[in-house]
Design a protein around this motif. Structure first.
Motif, short mmCIF file in Angstrom:
data_model
loop_
_atom_site.label_atom_id
_atom_site.label_comp_id
_atom_site.label_asym_id
_atom_site.label_seq_id
_atom_site.Cartn_x
_atom_site.Cartn_y
_atom_site.Cartn_z
N ALA A 196 -53.61 -4.43 -51.54
CA ALA A 196 -53.14 -3.77 -52.76
C ALA A 196 -51.85 -3.01 -52.50
CB ALA A 196 -54.21 -2.83 -53.28
N ALA A 197 -51.79 -2.27 -51.40
CA ALA A 197 -50.59 -1.51 -51.08
C ALA A 197 -49.39 -2.42 -50.92
CB ALA A 197 -50.82 -0.71 -49.79
N ALA A 198 -49.59 -3.55 -50.26
CA ALA A 198 -48.50 -4.50 -50.09
C ALA A 198 -48.08 -5.11 -51.42
CB ALA A 198 -48.94 -5.61 -49.12
N ALA A 199 -49.06 -5.48 -52.24
CA ALA A 199 -48.75 -6.13 -53.52
C ALA A 199 -47.92 -5.24 -54.42
CB ALA A 199 -50.04 -6.53 -54.22
N ALA A 200 -48.21 -3.94 -54.44
CA ALA A 200 -47.44 -3.02 -55.27
C ALA A 200 -45.99 -2.95 -54.82
CB ALA A 200 -48.07 -1.63 -55.23
N VAL B 222 -56.26 3.20 -58.11
CA VAL B 222 -57.15 4.36 -58.01
C VAL B 222 -58.16 4.34 -59.14
CG1 VAL B 222 -57.27 6.87 -58.16
CG2 VAL B 222 -55.49 5.78 -56.77
N GLU B 223 -57.68 4.08 -60.36
CA GLU B 223 -58.54 4.17 -61.54
C GLU B 223 -59.46 2.95 -61.67
OE1 GLU B 223 -55.87 4.71 -64.79
OE2 GLU B 223 -55.39 6.79 -64.26
N GLN B 224 -58.96 1.77 -61.37
CA GLN B 224 -59.74 0.55 -61.61
C GLN B 224 -60.51 0.06 -60.39
OE1 GLN B 224 -57.66 -2.56 -63.86
NE2 GLN B 224 -56.09 -1.09 -64.46
N LEU B 225 -59.97 0.30 -59.19
CA LEU B 225 -60.61 -0.21 -57.98
C LEU B 225 -61.18 0.89 -57.10
CD1 LEU B 225 -58.01 -2.97 -56.97
CD2 LEU B 225 -60.01 -3.17 -58.46
N GLY B 226 -60.88 2.14 -57.43
CA GLY B 226 -61.43 3.24 -56.66
C GLY B 226 -60.76 3.46 -55.32
N TYR B 227 -59.54 2.96 -55.14
CA TYR B 227 -58.84 3.12 -53.87
C TYR B 227 -58.26 4.52 -53.74
CZ TYR B 227 -59.12 -1.99 -53.35
OH TYR B 227 -59.56 -3.28 -53.21
N ASP B 228 -58.03 4.92 -52.50
CA ASP B 228 -57.49 6.24 -52.21
C ASP B 228 -55.96 6.19 -52.24
OD1 ASP B 228 -57.95 9.07 -50.96
OD2 ASP B 228 -56.43 8.12 -49.71
N ALA B 229 -55.34 7.12 -52.96
CA ALA B 229 -53.89 7.10 -53.15
C ALA B 229 -53.15 7.29 -51.84
CB ALA B 229 -53.48 8.18 -54.16
N GLU B 230 -53.61 8.20 -50.98
CA GLU B 230 -52.93 8.45 -49.71
C GLU B 230 -53.05 7.25 -48.78
OE1 GLU B 230 -50.95 10.95 -48.92
OE2 GLU B 230 -51.23 11.66 -50.98
N GLN B 231 -54.20 6.60 -48.80
CA GLN B 231 -54.39 5.42 -47.97
C GLN B 231 -53.44 4.30 -48.40
OE1 GLN B 231 -58.45 4.10 -47.81
NE2 GLN B 231 -58.02 2.45 -46.35
N ILE C 107 -50.47 4.68 -49.60
CA ILE C 107 -49.13 5.02 -49.12
C ILE C 107 -49.01 4.74 -47.61
CG2 ILE C 107 -47.51 6.92 -48.77
CD1 ILE C 107 -48.57 8.10 -51.41
N VAL C 108 -50.05 5.08 -46.85
CA VAL C 108 -50.03 4.79 -45.41
C VAL C 108 -49.88 3.29 -45.18
CG1 VAL C 108 -51.42 4.79 -43.29
CG2 VAL C 108 -51.35 6.83 -44.74
N TYR C 109 -50.70 2.51 -45.86
CA TYR C 109 -50.65 1.06 -45.68
C TYR C 109 -49.31 0.48 -46.15
CZ TYR C 109 -55.56 0.17 -44.39
OH TYR C 109 -56.76 0.08 -43.74
N ARG C 110 -48.72 1.07 -47.19
CA ARG C 110 -47.45 0.52 -47.68
C ARG C 110 -46.34 0.71 -46.65
NH1 ARG C 110 -47.33 2.59 -52.64
NH2 ARG C 110 -48.72 0.87 -53.16
N ARG C 111 -46.36 1.85 -45.98
CA ARG C 111 -45.36 2.07 -44.94
C ARG C 111 -45.61 1.14 -43.75
NH1 ARG C 111 -45.64 7.95 -43.35
NH2 ARG C 111 -47.65 7.96 -44.42
N VAL C 112 -46.86 0.91 -43.42
CA VAL C 112 -47.17 -0.07 -42.36
C VAL C 112 -46.64 -1.45 -42.75
CG1 VAL C 112 -49.04 -1.34 -41.25
CG2 VAL C 112 -49.20 1.15 -41.49
N HIS C 113 -46.92 -1.86 -43.97
CA HIS C 113 -46.49 -3.18 -44.42
C HIS C 113 -44.97 -3.30 -44.40
CE1 HIS C 113 -45.43 -6.15 -47.61
NE2 HIS C 113 -46.34 -6.85 -46.96
N SER C 114 -44.28 -2.23 -44.79
CA SER C 114 -42.81 -2.30 -44.80
C SER C 114 -42.25 -2.51 -43.40
CB SER C 114 -42.22 -1.04 -45.44
OG SER C 114 -42.34 0.08 -44.59
N LEU C 115 -42.88 -1.91 -42.39
CA LEU C 115 -42.45 -2.14 -41.01
C LEU C 115 -42.71 -3.57 -40.57
CD1 LEU C 115 -43.55 1.06 -39.02
CD2 LEU C 115 -41.25 0.40 -39.72
N LEU C 116 -43.84 -4.12 -41.01
CA LEU C 116 -44.20 -5.48 -40.59
C LEU C 116 -43.26 -6.52 -41.15
CD1 LEU C 116 -48.10 -5.41 -40.89
CD2 LEU C 116 -46.67 -4.87 -38.91
N ILE C 117 -42.83 -6.34 -42.41
CA ILE C 117 -42.02 -7.39 -43.04
C ILE C 117 -40.53 -7.12 -43.01
CG2 ILE C 117 -43.93 -7.96 -44.60
CD1 ILE C 117 -42.14 -6.71 -46.86
#
Length: 231
Positions: free
Chosen positions: A160-164, A186-195, A197-207
């Motif tokens: 999800a973080a990557a897709a956004a 957060v509202e529809q899937l119950g995901y944590d907002a901070e998590q 953001i962490v994953y999005r930064r990880v993904h940005s480094l990978l790609i």
């Protein structure tokens, strides 16, 4: 599917998949109807989050690597941390000049990653973009294409973080797009907002250097990673 052998090669001809790429018909971000396109992506991610990773996914490699991403007995967090370290070791010299305090930010990110709870393993597509989702006339998803670049057994929140971030990656409003998706996650899937953001930064480094072999740098996401880390 029709299989033919015109010579020494085996060729398969398959029926064309239904639908058109979401990006060709989706309303622009912020305009009337955009929420339906957003929800289409959320629906795809929700479906993926229910799929347990089959054995073949556990043997897959990612990016341009030769070895499986997550060998037997290695946790998701351990495998993802190791992948980040390998990418930084290979391409950090390109990232460090444009990301302030690069080494410190990478270590902080890896510390944040280490604090995440180990998830139930699901299929992570890794490249859920508006070009890889085929939709019908009502923007309902009918097919998902192009598994392989970062397909791995892992955490659906990472997907999800990557897709956004990928949805409108080159747009000057990409941060707004990400925030709108995160709210839906957060509202529809119950995901944590901070998590997310962490994953999005990880993904940005990978790609950031996923297509580094391109001599013209047409696919380099280094400036995009810098923008995310320096904001």
């Amino acid at each position: 599917m029709l299989e033919i052998r015109p010579g020494p090669y085996c060729v398969t001809i398959e029926a064309e998949l239904p639908g058109v790429p979401l990006h060709t018909v989706a309303p622009a971000f912020g305009t009337a109807g955009w929420e339906r396109a957003r929800d289409c992506v959320v629906d795809v991610l929700a479906a993926l989050a229910e799929v347990e990773a089959p054995e073949v996914v556990r043997r897959m490699t990612v990016l341009d690597e030769a070895d499986p991403f997550r060998p037997e007995g290695v946790s998701w967090i351990e495998a993802l941390t190791a992948l980040v370290r390998r990418r930084v070791a290979r391409f950090g010299d390109q990232l460090a000049p444009v990301i302030d305090d690069f080494d410190a930010k990478v270590e902080l990110l890896l510390n944040e990653l280490a604090e995440l709870k180990e998830p139930e393993t699901r299929v992570v597509h890794g490249d859920v973009t508006a070009g890889n989702i085929l939709v019908d006339d009502d923007l309902w998803p009918v097919a998902l294409l192009d598994l392989g670049l970062l397909t791995m057994p892992g955490d659906p929140v990472f997907d999800a973080a990557a897709a956004a971030g990928l949805y409108d990656i080159w747009s000057p409003r990409v941060r707004e797009v990400e925030a709108a998706f995160d709210q839906a996650f957060v509202e529809q899937l119950g995901y944590d907002a901070e998590q997310l953001i962490v994953y999005r930064r990880v993904h940005s480094l990978l790609i950031a250097n996923a297509h580094d072999e391109d001599p013209y740098g047409r696919d380099s996401a280094v400036p995009l990673a810098a923008n995310l880390f320096n904001r």
